[in-house]
Design a protein around this motif. Structure first.
Motif, PDB file in Angstrom:
ATOM      1  N   SER A  51       8.344  -3.547  -9.332  1.00  0.00           N
ATOM      2  CA  SER A  51       7.139  -3.297 -10.130  1.00  0.00           C
ATOM      3  C   SER A  51       7.435  -2.411 -11.333  1.00  0.00           C
ATOM      4  CB  SER A  51       6.075  -2.643  -9.258  1.00  0.00           C
ATOM      5  OG  SER A  51       5.706  -3.505  -8.221  1.00  0.00           O
TER       6      SER A  51
ATOM      7  N   ASN B 171      -2.755  -2.433  -5.541  1.00  0.00           N
ATOM      8  CA  ASN B 171      -2.056  -1.870  -4.373  1.00  0.00           C
ATOM      9  C   ASN B 171      -0.961  -2.810  -3.883  1.00  0.00           C
ATOM     10  OD1 ASN B 171      -3.487   0.639  -3.946  1.00  0.00           O
ATOM     11  ND2 ASN B 171      -5.249  -0.651  -3.400  1.00  0.00           N
TER      12      ASN B 171
ATOM     13  N   ASP C 247       1.561   6.186  -7.019  1.00  0.00           N
ATOM     14  CA  ASP C 247       0.421   7.033  -7.410  1.00  0.00           C
ATOM     15  C   ASP C 247       0.841   8.502  -7.455  1.00  0.00           C
ATOM     16  OD1 ASP C 247      -1.176   4.825  -7.485  1.00  0.00           O
ATOM     17  OD2 ASP C 247      -2.409   5.353  -5.736  1.00  0.00           O
TER      18      ASP C 247
ATOM     19  N   VAL D 170       2.416  -2.825  -5.077  1.00  0.00           N
ATOM     20  CA  VAL D 170       3.663  -2.369  -5.693  1.00  0.00           C
ATOM     21  C   VAL D 170       4.843  -2.716  -4.783  1.00  0.00           C
ATOM     22  CG1 VAL D 170       4.972  -0.297  -6.362  1.00  0.00           C
ATOM     23  CG2 VAL D 170       2.547  -0.509  -6.968  1.00  0.00           C
TER      24      VAL D 170
ATOM     25  N   THR E 282       2.545   1.717  -3.248  1.00  0.00           N
ATOM     26  CA  THR E 282       1.539   2.110  -4.238  1.00  0.00           C
ATOM     27  C   THR E 282       1.189   3.594  -4.101  1.00  0.00           C
ATOM     28  OG1 THR E 282       0.623  -0.111  -4.227  1.00  0.00           O
ATOM     29  CG2 THR E 282      -0.761   1.619  -5.129  1.00  0.00           C
TER      30      THR E 282
ATOM     31  N   HIS F 245       0.827  -1.216   0.000  1.00  0.00           N
ATOM     32  CA  HIS F 245       0.000   0.000   0.000  1.00  0.00           C
ATOM     33  C   HIS F 245       0.858   1.262   0.000  1.00  0.00           C
ATOM     34  CE1 HIS F 245      -3.959  -1.949   0.990  1.00  0.00           C
ATOM     35  NE2 HIS F 245      -4.313  -0.957   0.210  1.00  0.00           N
TER      36      HIS F 245
ATOM     37  N   HIS G  67      -0.109  -2.572  -9.726  1.00  0.00           N
ATOM     38  CA  HIS G  67      -0.321  -1.186  -9.320  1.00  0.00           C
ATOM     39  C   HIS G  67      -1.797  -0.970  -8.956  1.00  0.00           C
ATOM     40  CE1 HIS G  67       0.556   3.365 -10.261  1.00  0.00           C
ATOM     41  NE2 HIS G  67       0.259   3.140  -8.992  1.00  0.00           N
TER      42      HIS G  67
END
Lengths: 241, 620
Positions: B366, B360, B328, B362, B324, B321, B357
C-alpha cells in the motif's frame, strides 16, 4: 455382389467357424454360451460394441513350462471403461515362479497362495467374455495361455473368438508411413505417442486398463470422419500361435 | 462389486483438489466407480439429461473448452481440471448451461453423479467439497486453508484467552477489603456493582495512585476511587476488537461482561502470551517514537507482523485492519511531530486518508493516499503552513516505507489540500460530470476516512457526497461503465492466464484483473446504498441489507474476495521471504490444482456480478 463380399468377410467366416466348432465338438454349457452369443453384424457401429480389455501376467511365453500368475480385465461398454467392474485375480499355484519374473511383476509365491484356483479364474473370464470383443495388446501370451487352458481343462481345440489387438492396430497406422522413429511398439511408448498418461505400476489390471484406453484412442483415430461400421474394422482372427 | 484397487487412478485422484481433502478410503471408493472415456479432438461431451447419466468430469490428459450457448468461451480446461459440478445439483433442470468440447485428444475420468451422492451420504463431512454451488465450494476451500487451530489470537474470541479470575464487589465495600481480595485472587482488576449492576472499575494501579499517593483513608467505600462507566468487552467479541479498545483508551485490562454478569478479565498479559499481538506493541512504540528516524527503524517489525499474520492464515480482512491500524498510528504520530516542528496549526483542519487506507485494506504494497480539508476561513498564509506540514508528513511516511502515491493523491499536492467548501464544490462537479471529469482519476477520493484534526469536516464532506450521488442520474451508471470495462480472466490454462479476449498472458495481475474489479463494484454498491463503511465486504453487505444484492450473490462475492485477498497476500509474503520487492503479478506455474480451480470460480463470480451490475444500473 455385396452378398458375396459379405460372405467372405472374415467376420462371417468366423461365424461359420463357430457353427462348425459347436457342431463338431461336445462342449460344456459355458463354452456353448460363449460361442453361440451373436457376433456383431457388418453394419453395426464399431463404437457401439461391447468389449472386454484383458491382460495376463505370466512367468514366460510358453504355457507348457511357464505359469499364468494373474488375470486382469475390465469391460468397455458404450465407449466407457468401467472401473467398477474391473477384476484382477491372482492364480493359486506356487509352482514355477522364476525369480526374475517375480521381480518384474512383483508377484511372489506367497501372494499366489492367496489367489484363486486356475479353473475358477478362467471360467469367470470366459463368462465375462460372452458377447464381447476381447481387447489385448500383442495377443500372443493371452491366446497361448487361454488355448492351453481350454486344451487341458476341456480337451478342446482353440476357441474361435473375436479379438482386437492394439499392437496390430498401432502398427497398421504406421504401415504406409516411412517414419523410422516409430519402431517402438511397447504399450507405454505407444500410449505416450497418443498423449495418454504414463502408468508406472505394472500388473494385469493396470495393463488391461492401459490397453483399453489405448484401444479407445486408436478407434477414434482409425474411424475419424469415416464410416465406423464394423465391416471396416480389422479384428484379429488368428486363433493359434 | 470387486473392489479392485487400481493404484494409478487412486494416486492421480489423491493429488488433485478436492479429492486430496478426502480420506483415503473415500478416495479409493470414488476411484472404483470411475468410468473412463476418450474424446478425439473436436469431439463434444454428451451431457446426459438423465439424472443417472450425469457425471463429474476429471481431465486426465488433454484439454477442453467450455462454451456457453451463444458460443462465448466460458473456460479452458487442462489436465487435472474438473468440470460438471453444476450438473451435480439435483434440482437443476436437465438443460445444460454450456457445452464442453475437446480441443486436443482428451482422456476423461467420469465420476457418476449417483455413485458420488451415495458415497457422500456415507461421508457427509466431505459433501461440501463437491457442492454444485461455487460459493459453498469456495467457502470450504477457505476452511481448509484457515483451519481454526491455525488462526491467530486476533480472530479468537475474548473468552478463549481471558482469565476467569476477577473480583466483583459491592460499591460500599471498604477500599482495604477490595485490595485484600485483589491480592487473594491475583486479579489486577475489581468490578464494582450496585444493586447487581456494573457501575465501575478499580485496578491495582488505581489503588496506588488514588489511595496511597493521595493519602486516602482505606476504610472509605471503594465507590469513591472507582472509574465509573468502565469499558468492557463481551465474551464473543474478537480479541482484535478488545485490543484496539485497549490501545485507543490506553487501558491495560478489560472486564469480560455479558449483560450484568462479570465473566472474567482480559489483560495485556493475556495478549502477550501469543506473539501475534506484537502489533499492539508496535503501535505503542510508534506512539512513543520521538523522531522520524526512530519510526523508520520500525519498518522490519511491521513486515514481521505482516508475515506472521499471513503465515498464521489470519483472514485477509483482519490483516487489512491490523495493517491499517499500524499505518494510522504512523500517520497520527507523524502529524503530532509535524505540529511540533511547524507550530500549532493556524486554523481548523482535518487530515483524511483515502483509497485502500480509508477502506481498512492496507497491505505490504500500500502506498499513501491522503488529503487535508481546511476550514473555510483558511487564509493564503494558512495554506502555506499546511503545504509545509503535508510535505513533511508525506515525505516522512515515504521514509517509513509507505511510498508516495504515484497518482499524487496526497495532501502535499495543493489540489488535495483545500477548504471544505472547495472540496464540496469538487465533489459536486465530479458527480455531475463524471465523463468530463474522468472518474478514474478521483475514485480514490470516493472513500475517505478521518484520521486527525477536526472529524466533523470529513463527516460533512461525506454527507455532501452521498446527497450529490442521490440527486445524480448519470453518476452511478457511468461508474458502472468504467468498472466493467476491465474483465477478469477466464481462467488459468497450463501456465498461461487466459484472458477474455482470447489472448494469453504469462502472469496474472491479481490486483488489476480481480481484486480491483470487486473493489470498484463494492464502491458502486456502497455509494448507491449509502454505506458509511468503506470496507469492500462491508459495502457489499450493506447493499445486500438494502436489497441491492441477493444473499446468494453476497456469499459468492464474499468467498471470492477472501480467496483472492489470501492469494495476493501469500504472494506478497513469498516475495518478502525471498528478499524481493512484492508485486501483484503472479506466475501461474506457482498454482496448484487447488488455486487454479478456485481462482476460476472467483473469476466467474466477478464476471457474473459485472453482468448483473451492468443490467441493474443501466435500467435506472
Amino acid at each position: 455382389m455385396r452378398a458375396i463380399l459379405n460372405h467372405f468377410h472374415p467376420l462371417n467366416k468366423l461365424k461359420r467357424e463357430r457353427e462348425r466348432y459347436l457342431a463338431n465338438h461336445e462342449v460344456p454349457d459355458n463354452i456353448k454360451a460363449l460361442l453361440s452369443a451373436p457376433l456383431p453384424s457388418l453394419d453395426d457401429d464399431i463404437f457401439a460394441l461391447d468389449y472386454l480389455s484383458v491382460d495376463f501376467e505370466t512367468s514366460g511365453f510358453d504355457p507348457k513350462s511357464d505359469s499364468l500368475l494373474s488375470v486382469g480385465y475390465l469391460p468397455l461398454i458404450k465407449q466407457q471403461l468401467l472401473l467398477s467392474e474391473a477384476v484382477e485375480t491372482l492364480i493359486q499355484s506356487a509352482e514355477n515362479i522364476k525369480a526374475e519374473t517375480a521381480v518384474i511383476n512383483h508377484i511372489v509365491p506367497e501372494m499366489l497362495e492367496q489367489g484363486k484356483p486356475w479353473v475358477e479364474v478362467m471360467d469367470t473370464l470366459l463368462a465375462e467374455s460372452v458377447g464381447k470383443v476381447l481387447i489385448v495388446h500383442g495377443s500372443v501370451v493371452e491366446k497361448r495361455f487361454l488355448n492351453h487352458y481350454i486344451a487341458i481343462n476341456y480337451k478342446l481345440p482353440p476357441l474361435p473368438l473375436l479379438w482386437a489387438d492394439t499392437l496390430q492396430m498401432e502398427k497398421s497406422l504406421h504401415m504406409y508411413k516411412d517414419d523410422s522413429a516409430t519402431d517402438d511398439f511397447r504399450l507405454g511408448s505407444i500410449r505416450a505417442r497418443h498423449n495418454l498418461p504414463e502408468y508406472s505400476a505394472h500388473g494385469a489390471l493396470v495393463d488391461s486398463l492401459a490397453t483399453g484406453e489405448l484401444f479407445l484412442a486408436l478407434l477414434k483415430i482409425h474411424f475419424e470422419g469415416t464410416d465406423s461400421s464394423v465391416r471396416h474394422m480389422k479384428f484379429d482372427y488368428t486363433r493359434a500361435l | 462389486m470387486p473392489q479392485t484397487l487400481i493404484p494409478n487412478i487412486h494416486d492421480f485422484l489423491s493429488k488433485i483438489d478436492p479429492f486430496d481433502k478426502l480420506p483415503q478410503e473415500l478416495q479409493r471408493k470414488i476411484a472404483c466407480c470411475i468410468k473412463i472415456s476418450y474424446l478425439a479432438k473436436g469431439e463434444q461431451v454428451h451431457f446426459g439429461g438423465e439424472h443417472e447419466l450425469r457425471y463429474l468430469y476429471v481431465i486426465r490428459t488433454g484439454s477442453m473448452e467450455q462454451r456457453k450457448h451463444n458460443g462465448m468461451l466460458r473456460a479452458k480446461l487442462g489436465a487435472e481440471d474438473l468440470f460438471g459440478f453444476t450438473f451435480l445439483d439435483e434440482h437443476k433442470e436437465s438443460q445444460e448451461d454450456y457445452s464442453a468440447i475437446a480441443i486436443e485428444n482428451t482422456l476423461l475420468y467420469l465420476v457418476p453423479h449417483s455413485d458420488l451422492l451415495n458415497l457422500l451420504d456415507e461421508y457427509p463431512d466431505f459433501a461440501e467439497h463437491f457442492a454444485s454451488n461455487v460459493q459453498v465450494r469456495l467457502h470450504s476451500a477457505l476452511d481448509v486453508v484457515w483451519s481454526d487451530s491455525e488462526k491467530g489470537v486476533f480472530v479468537k474470541k475474548v473468552s478463549e484467552v481471558s482469565s476467569d479470575k476477577i473480583v466483583v464487589v459491592d460499591s460500599s465495600t471498604p477500599i482495604r477489603k477490595v485490595a485484600e481480595e485483589i491480592m487473594a485472587v491475583c486479579s489486577p482488576t475489581a468490578v464494582i456493582t450496585e444493586n447487581g449492576k456494573i457501575i465501575g472499575l478499580v485496578t491495582d494501579r488505581d489503588m496506588t495512585k488514588r489511595v496511597i499517593v493521595a493519602g486516602l483513608d482505606y476504610n472509605r467505600p471503594v465507590k469513591e476511587i472507582m472509574t465509573p462507566n468502565p469499558l468492557t468487552v463481551g465474551p464473543n467479541d474478537l480479541v482484535l476488537k478488545a485490543s484496539s479498545i485497549m490501545m485507543q483508551n490506553n487501558v491495560r485490562s478489560l472486564p469480560v461482561v455479558e449483560g450484568n454478569n462479570v465473566l472474567g478479565v482480559l489483560t495485556t498479559t493475556h495478549l502477550v502470551r501469543n506473539n501475534r499481538i506484537q502489533a499492539v506493541f508496535l503501535i505503542e512504540k510508534i506512539k512513543y517514537a520521538n523522531t522520524v528516524a526512530d519510526l523508520t527503524k520500525l519498518t522490519p517489525e511491521r513486515q514481521a507482523i505482516f508475515e506472521a499474520l499471513v503465515e498464521g492464515k489470519v483472514s485477509g480482512d483482519i490483516i487489512g485492519h491490523v495493517m491499517t491500524m499500524i499505518m494510522d498510528a504512523y500517520n497520527r504520530r507523524l502529524l503530532q511531530m509535524a505540529e511540533g516542528h511547524f507550530g500549532k496549526p493556524p486554523c481548523e483542519f482535518a487530515w483524511i486518508v483515502a483509497g485502500s487506507h480509508a477502506r481498512n485494506e492496507v497491505h505490504m504494497l500500500s502506498d499513501q493516499d491522503n488529503a487535508i480539508i481546511l476550514a473555510d476561513t483558511a487564509t493564503a498564509a494558512d495554506r502555506i503552513y499546511f503545504q509545509g506540514l503535508a510535505m513533511w508528513v508525506c515525505n516522512s511516511l515515504d521514509a517509513c516505507a509507505y511510498p508516495l502515491c504515484s497518482g499524487k493523491f496526497m495532501a502535499v499536492n495543493p489540489k488535495w489540500c483545500m477548504p471544505l467548501k472547495v472540496w464540496k464544490a469538487s465533489y459536486s462537479k465530479w458527480v455531475a460530470n463524471p465523463e468530463y471529469e474522468s472518474l478514474l482519476n478521483v475514485t480514490v477520493f470516493l472513500e475517505t476516512r478521518w484520521l486527525y484534526g477536526n472529524e466533523s469536516f470529513n463527516k460533512e464532506l461525506q454527507a455532501h457526497l452521498f446527497s450529490s450521488i442521490k440527486d445524480s442520474h448519470v453518476f452511478l451508471s457511468s461508474m458502472v461503465r468504467d468498472s466493467v470495462s476491465v474483465n477478469p480472466p477466464l481462467g488459468i490454462f497450463n501456465s498461461l492466464v487466459l484472458e477474455k479476449s482470447g489472448e494469453n498472458s504469462k502472469t496474472l495481475n491479481i490486483k488489476k484483473f480481480a481484486i480491483n474489479l470487486l473493489v470498484d463494484l463494492a464502491r458502486i454498491y456502497g455509494l448507491s446504498s449509502g454505506s458509511e463503511k468503506a470496507e469492500t465486504m462491508a459495502r457489499f453487505t450493506h447493499a445486500y441489507e438494502n436489497n441491492l444484492l441477493s444473499e446468494e450473490m453476497l456469499k459468492n462475492v464474499q468467498g471470492s474476495f477472501q480467496f483472492l485477498t489470501q492469494v495476493r497476500l501469500s504472494h506478497q509474503l513469498s516475495a518478502l521471504k525471498e528478499g524481493k520487492v512484492p508485486d501483484n503479478n503472479i506466475i501461474p506455474d506457482t498454482f496448484g490444482s487447488f488455486e487454479r480451480k478456485h481462482l476460476k470460480d472467483a473469476f466467474r463470480i466477478i464476471a457474473d456480478l459485472q453482468e448483473y451490475t451492468k443490467l441493474k444500473f443501466d435500467r435506472q
